[in-house]
Design an enzyme around this catalytic site. Structure first.
Site, PDB file in Angstrom:
ATOM      1  CG  HIS A  93      -1.459   1.154   1.554  1.00  0.00           C
ATOM      2  ND1 HIS A  93      -3.064   1.084   1.581  1.00  0.00           N
ATOM      3  CD2 HIS A  93      -1.600   2.817   1.902  1.00  0.00           C
ATOM      4  CE1 HIS A  93      -3.778   2.423   1.733  1.00  0.00           C
ATOM      5  NE2 HIS A  93      -2.881   3.108   1.471  1.00  0.00           N
ATOM      6  CD  GLU A  94       1.365   3.506   3.443  1.00  0.00           C
ATOM      7  OE1 GLU A  94       1.414   4.143   3.072  1.00  0.00           O
ATOM      8  OE2 GLU A  94       0.215   3.020   4.142  1.00  0.00           O
ATOM      9  CG  HIS A  97       0.435   5.861  -1.216  1.00  0.00           C
ATOM     10  ND1 HIS A  97      -1.078   6.948  -1.808  1.00  0.00           N
ATOM     11  CD2 HIS A  97      -0.128   5.086   0.187  1.00  0.00           C
ATOM     12  CE1 HIS A  97      -1.310   6.336  -1.159  1.00  0.00           C
ATOM     13  NE2 HIS A  97      -1.143   5.394  -0.050  1.00  0.00           N
TER      14      HIS A  97
END
Length: 184
Positions: A93-94, A97
């Site tokens: 998820h990170e 980004h």
């Protein structure tokens, strides 16, 4: 492509609070692997960024951009308490980004179409929030358990204090019932 960096130790805690060096290194290696996968699918840099384990509170991970420098931050207490909830999805998820920023630029919705596409290419679920059970949050992060007719909720110390002293009442966003302490 840069080699994955050693994790920043951050503040020292009791070993029961956080991850050991092996688990931290596993996360750092996963970060490197995810950047390599992204570089194969997108026209952007596969260089990794510094990984830190200093995040506190309810957030399991954060991608940060400060003065043009990227970094990834993870909550080692949440990872240690419920590793199956965070590996590999929270890490991906990170990283997603970061990949969206590198490949598509700024000004996009944080969890928009581009982010979901990157998550798919990384082979992970495109979930916006982690699903750590409230019981684990209560035990790990000084939360208080409340219930409604459909589930268990974990309230923070301030919310708990307001509820106990009758200054505020809280409702479930799903069923609309008033939350009551789970031990009643």
């Amino acid at each position: 492509m840069k080699r994955a960096q050693e994790p920043d130790a951050g503040p020292r805690h009791d070993k029961s609070d956080g991850l050991d060096a092996v688990k931290r290194l596993e996360i750092v290696r996963l970060v490197g692997d995810l950047y390599r996968i992204a570089a194969q699918h997108f026209d952007c840099s596969g260089d990794t960024v510094p990984v830190r384990f200093t995040l506190r509170g309810l957030a399991a991970g954060q991608w940060r951009l400060r003065n043009g420098s990227e970094s990834l931050h993870f909550n080692e207490r949440l990872f240690a308490a419920a590793p199956e909830q965070h590996m590999p999805d929270t890490v991906a998820h990170e990283v997603a980004h970061s990949v969206v920023y590198r490949c598509f630029g700024r000004g996009l919705r944080p969890h928009g179409r581009e982010w979901r596409m990157v998550m798919e290419k990384l082979g992970c679920r495109a979930q916006v929030t982690h699903r750590t059970p409230p019981e684990i949050l209560a035990r790990t992060l000084n939360r208080h358990l409340y219930r409604c007719s459909c589930r268990i909720h974990a309230l923070g110390p301030r919310q708990h204090k307001h509820a106990i002293h009758g200054r505020r009442s809280y409702q479930c966003r799903v069923c609309g019932d008033r939350l009551v302490p789970a031990d009643r």
